[in-house]
Every structure is written in structure tokens, then in C-alpha cells.
Motif scaffolding. Sequence first.
Motif, mmCIF file in Angstrom:
data_model
loop_
_atom_site.group_PDB
_atom_site.id
_atom_site.type_symbol
_atom_site.label_atom_id
_atom_site.label_comp_id
_atom_site.label_asym_id
_atom_site.label_seq_id
_atom_site.Cartn_x
_atom_site.Cartn_y
_atom_site.Cartn_z
ATOM 1 N N ASP A 27 -9.435 126.951 70.441
ATOM 2 C CA ASP A 27 -10.251 127.289 71.608
ATOM 3 C C ASP A 27 -11.552 126.503 71.692
ATOM 4 N N ASP A 28 -11.919 125.785 70.640
ATOM 5 C CA ASP A 28 -13.158 125.022 70.677
ATOM 6 C C ASP A 28 -12.981 123.623 71.255
ATOM 7 N N ASP A 29 -11.748 123.220 71.554
ATOM 8 C CA ASP A 29 -11.517 121.891 72.097
ATOM 9 C C ASP A 29 -12.181 121.776 73.471
ATOM 10 N N TYR A 30 -13.133 120.869 73.602
ATOM 11 C CA TYR A 30 -13.859 120.706 74.863
ATOM 12 C C TYR A 30 -12.904 120.457 76.026
ATOM 13 N N ARG A 31 -11.841 119.706 75.774
ATOM 14 C CA ARG A 31 -10.914 119.355 76.839
ATOM 15 C C ARG A 31 -10.131 120.576 77.315
ATOM 16 N N LEU A 32 -9.735 121.418 76.387
ATOM 17 C CA LEU A 32 -9.013 122.635 76.748
ATOM 18 C C LEU A 32 -9.876 123.535 77.629
ATOM 19 N N LYS A 33 -11.147 123.572 77.364
ATOM 20 C CA LYS A 33 -12.045 124.455 78.106
ATOM 21 C C LYS A 33 -12.266 123.997 79.541
ATOM 22 N N ASN A 34 -12.217 122.691 79.785
ATOM 23 C CA ASN A 34 -12.712 122.181 81.068
ATOM 24 C C ASN A 34 -11.720 121.393 81.907
ATOM 25 N N TRP A 35 -10.521 121.180 81.419
ATOM 26 C CA TRP A 35 -9.624 120.269 82.115
ATOM 27 C C TRP A 35 -8.482 120.942 82.869
ATOM 28 N N PHE A 66 -5.910 111.192 77.183
ATOM 29 C CA PHE A 66 -5.685 110.285 78.309
ATOM 30 C C PHE A 66 -4.900 110.891 79.452
ATOM 31 N N MET A 67 -4.817 112.204 79.493
ATOM 32 C CA MET A 67 -4.244 112.873 80.655
ATOM 33 C C MET A 67 -4.949 112.401 81.922
ATOM 34 N N ASN A 68 -4.156 112.025 82.937
ATOM 35 C CA ASN A 68 -4.648 111.565 84.245
ATOM 36 C C ASN A 68 -5.194 110.142 84.233
ATOM 37 N N GLU A 69 -5.111 109.443 83.108
ATOM 38 C CA GLU A 69 -5.695 108.096 83.032
ATOM 39 C C GLU A 69 -4.659 106.997 82.847
ATOM 40 N N GLY A 70 -3.367 107.344 82.864
ATOM 41 C CA GLY A 70 -2.321 106.332 82.898
ATOM 42 C C GLY A 70 -2.133 105.523 81.635
ATOM 43 N N SER A 73 -4.222 119.962 86.653
ATOM 44 C CA SER A 73 -5.354 119.333 85.979
ATOM 45 C C SER A 73 -6.637 119.550 86.778
ATOM 46 N N GLY A 74 -7.717 119.848 86.065
ATOM 47 C CA GLY A 74 -9.038 119.910 86.680
ATOM 48 C C GLY A 74 -9.947 118.828 86.157
ATOM 49 N N LYS A 75 -9.369 117.867 85.453
ATOM 50 C CA LYS A 75 -10.161 116.826 84.790
ATOM 51 C C LYS A 75 -10.962 115.991 85.778
ATOM 52 N N LEU A 76 -10.367 115.687 86.926
ATOM 53 C CA LEU A 76 -11.012 114.808 87.905
ATOM 54 C C LEU A 76 -11.748 115.566 89.002
ATOM 55 N N ASP A 95 -19.572 117.590 82.867
ATOM 56 C CA ASP A 95 -19.306 116.312 82.223
ATOM 57 C C ASP A 95 -17.902 116.311 81.633
ATOM 58 N N ARG A 96 -16.939 116.590 82.480
ATOM 59 C CA ARG A 96 -15.554 116.641 82.025
ATOM 60 C C ARG A 96 -15.061 115.307 81.483
#
Length: 477
Positions: free
Chosen positions: A346-354, A430-434, A366-369, A288-289
Motif C-alpha cells: 500500500d505504500d507504492d506511490y504509483r498504486l496510490k495515485n494512478w 511504464f504503464m501508459n508510456e508505450g 488509468s488515472g496516471k495522465l 505529481d503523478r
Amino acid sequence: MKRKILLIGLLVITFGFVSCSDWFDVSPKSDVKADDLYSTESGFRDVLTGVYALMATENLYGRQMTFGYVDVLAQYYDRISLKSHEYIETVNFQYKEPVDEIAINNIWSTQYKAIVNLNTLLFYIDQNRYVFESENIYKIYKGEALALRAFLHFDMLRLFGPSPIMGEDLKAIPYMDSYTNIAKERSSVKEVLEKVVADLNAARELMKEVDSYGPEYENLKDSYADDRRLKNRYFHLNYYATTALLARVELYAGHTQEALNAAVEIIGEPENEPVQPFELAIESSSEDRLFESEILFTLDIANLENIIDPYFGETALKSGLTNSGTILAFSTTKRDNLFGKESPADDDYRLKNWFATTSSSNSLMSGKLTDSEQMPLIRLSELYYIAAECAGGSRGLDYLNKIRAHRGLVAYTDASKLEENIYKEYCKEFMNEGQMFYYYKRKNLSSMGVYSTKTVVPEEVYVLPLPVDEQDYGNKN
């Protein structure tokens, strides 16, 4: 042919009818005269489907208006150095280069093609109101069309017009709000914003009591569950997404109280939870990135994996930084600047998964998408940032900390640094979302990039040149 893009679709709609399973996979199959197309309820639905399909193309929100052109302008990527790279001139704002001229023209023409087709729908929808099975469907379709027209014009304003802070009386873009083959002159920034707000409020009034993604959610969610015309409202510009868009527009216009009012309709006070059916993320998950429970409006793009492959996927990875003309990568230093210096970072959800590694030890993609078929266009987090900025002080800090808590982060305590910390969250979220290019433009900042690293001249950077056809018509920059 001068002004040709505004005439596309006025008399003929060129996307074919589609089944439910192909709702967002529209391809030109036949030419349908408008009078025939709008003689049935399904014809109106197919036009809306076609507009979403245009939005999902690479010319628009499938790439260029999200992770591609607009995010390159926002300086997210600092590993664009290969002379043959697709965005080698874009990253330095060289809008007159041939590749950039093509990209800009494609954005303009595709966006206005979608607008023109919305205008044909709006021209016919009242006179053919009798074809609708129910009044609810009529109101939702008309409301969506008005909201989409506002959405598309607003992004054209944010790209091709001056920002309000640069001068609200300056000429911006044509606001096409009628079914006509008569070309329009450019409206001023103020005029465009007024028309956007008018369309959004008209859309909200139509959808408020009949959209399941609105105040009547509890009463409508079950009755709409099996109706393909009215379910999955997050794939459509629904009532709540339209309200969130209104907050975005009012903030851009500098109307902070109006922006706050619109945001609060959805998120309430800082101690409250957002309205149903939305929920703030509560954990980190690679599945659920995108924090799907927070998305108000998203595009369903079935081939998104293929679209991102040359930029963030296996093809980009295999080619590497030194050989790929498309890879969009950034340094580990940039990532650390963006997500570091937190307690605990290190607890930032975005840092862990994006983030995904590249062949270079100090570069990332980026691995967000990754593994996604969605491109989020409006999300809850933006409303918390808007509310934080507009409310200011301790209340603003409470709004910012509310969303930070749902990203695995500790609360900020210093209200005097509120604006700086809102900016940091925008950069991350908003990385990758323009969206970040428009943040810099709204503020008229003279430096941009992660933590403001690139000095720019606002007048030379924030207003993209109009396509050649538009200039030939007389609408010079």
C-alpha cells in the motif's frame, strides 16, 4: 503512390510559424519553400517545433505510440471485449484488419514525415550556419535534430523490424539520413542500430558543452533562463535525454557495458544522486503523478485531457465497459497482480495515485495522465533499471532498490531474483508510456502481459507488417 511518405516535406515545409505561447500548437497555415524557410534562425526553430508537434499527435506519442496502440499490444488492458471496440483486433495482434492497417500506416507515415523534415533541416544547417546568432544555438539545434532522427528511427525499428535477438542481419527499416527524393531499401537491424548510435553520439558531442541540460548545467542555467530558444530543455531532446536514449539503444542492441556506461553518466553509482537538475521523487502526490523531477524528456501536449477522455476520462466513465468502443480498462485482479504481494504494497506511490474506478466494481482505468499536459518519453527510473540489469549481482540489486526506495517500497534482498523483479518494476513504471511491448520484444518472450499471462509466437507478434505502399515498393516483410 509508392513511397509517397518519404517525399513529404522534402521541398516544402507545411507547418506555419508560431509564437512562443503556441510552441507546441502548430497547424498548417502556409507553404514555405525550404530555401526561404532556412534563411533565418527562426526557420530552423520552427522546423524543430513542427517535428515535436507531429510527435505529439494521436498518430504518434499523443496516443498510439504510448497509452494506445503500443500499450494495447503489451496487454495492459483486459477489458477490451466489445465487438465494436477500436482495439478489439489489436489486443489479439490482428495486424491485417482494416482498422489496424490504418493505425499502422498512420504511425509509419507520420513518423517518417517527421524524419524527412529533420533531414531537410540537417541539409541546410551547415551551409546556412551564418544565420545563427550564436554558435551555441547552432550546436543545440543540430544536435537536437540528429538526436530526434535517431529517436524516431529507433522506435520504427522496435515496431517494424526484428529484434537483435531474432537476428541482427535481418532486414528491418529504411534509415533515412539524407536530403533526397531517392527511395531507400531497408537496412538490417545491425545497420539501423549502428546509425542510431552514430547520430546519438554526434548529437551528444554537439550539445555536451552548450546544453543547459548537460554537464554544464550550473554554468548555463542562469544565462539561458530568459532565452526562449534555450530554456525548458525537458521539452526538447536535450543532452542528458540523448545520453539516456543511448543507454536504451545499447541495451536493446545487447551491448550491456555501453548501456551501463551511458546510464551511469547520469545516475552515477547506486549510493549517489543523479546529476542536476534531476531529482528522485521523495513523496506521493496526486499533483505529481508523473514524478516530474525525474523526467529527462517529455512532450508538452496542451490537449492531452481531450485526447485521453474517450479512453480514461469522463466520456469513458459515462459510457461504461458495456457501451464504450474506446475505454481502456483492466481488472482489479490485474492491478493486484501487478502491485500486490509487496511488503508493504500500500505504500507504492504509483498504486496510490494512478488508478481510477469505472462503473464496474471489478474494473479500473488509468488515472496516471489525469490533469496532465505532458507525455513523458524518457525518465530517470529507466536508467536505474538499465543499470540494474547490466551491472547484475549485488550492484544491480542496489540500483533497483535505489529507485524502489523512491517509490515508497522496501528493498529486495535476493539478487538471484533480480531479473524477475526488474521486469515487475518495468510493468508498473511504464504503464501508459508505450515501453513494455519493446521489453517483451527485446527479450523475445513467448508470454506477455502483467506477470506474463498471454502466450505468443514471437515471429508473428513482435514485427508489425510494413504498410502496403512500402510493400508495393518491394520491401516485403
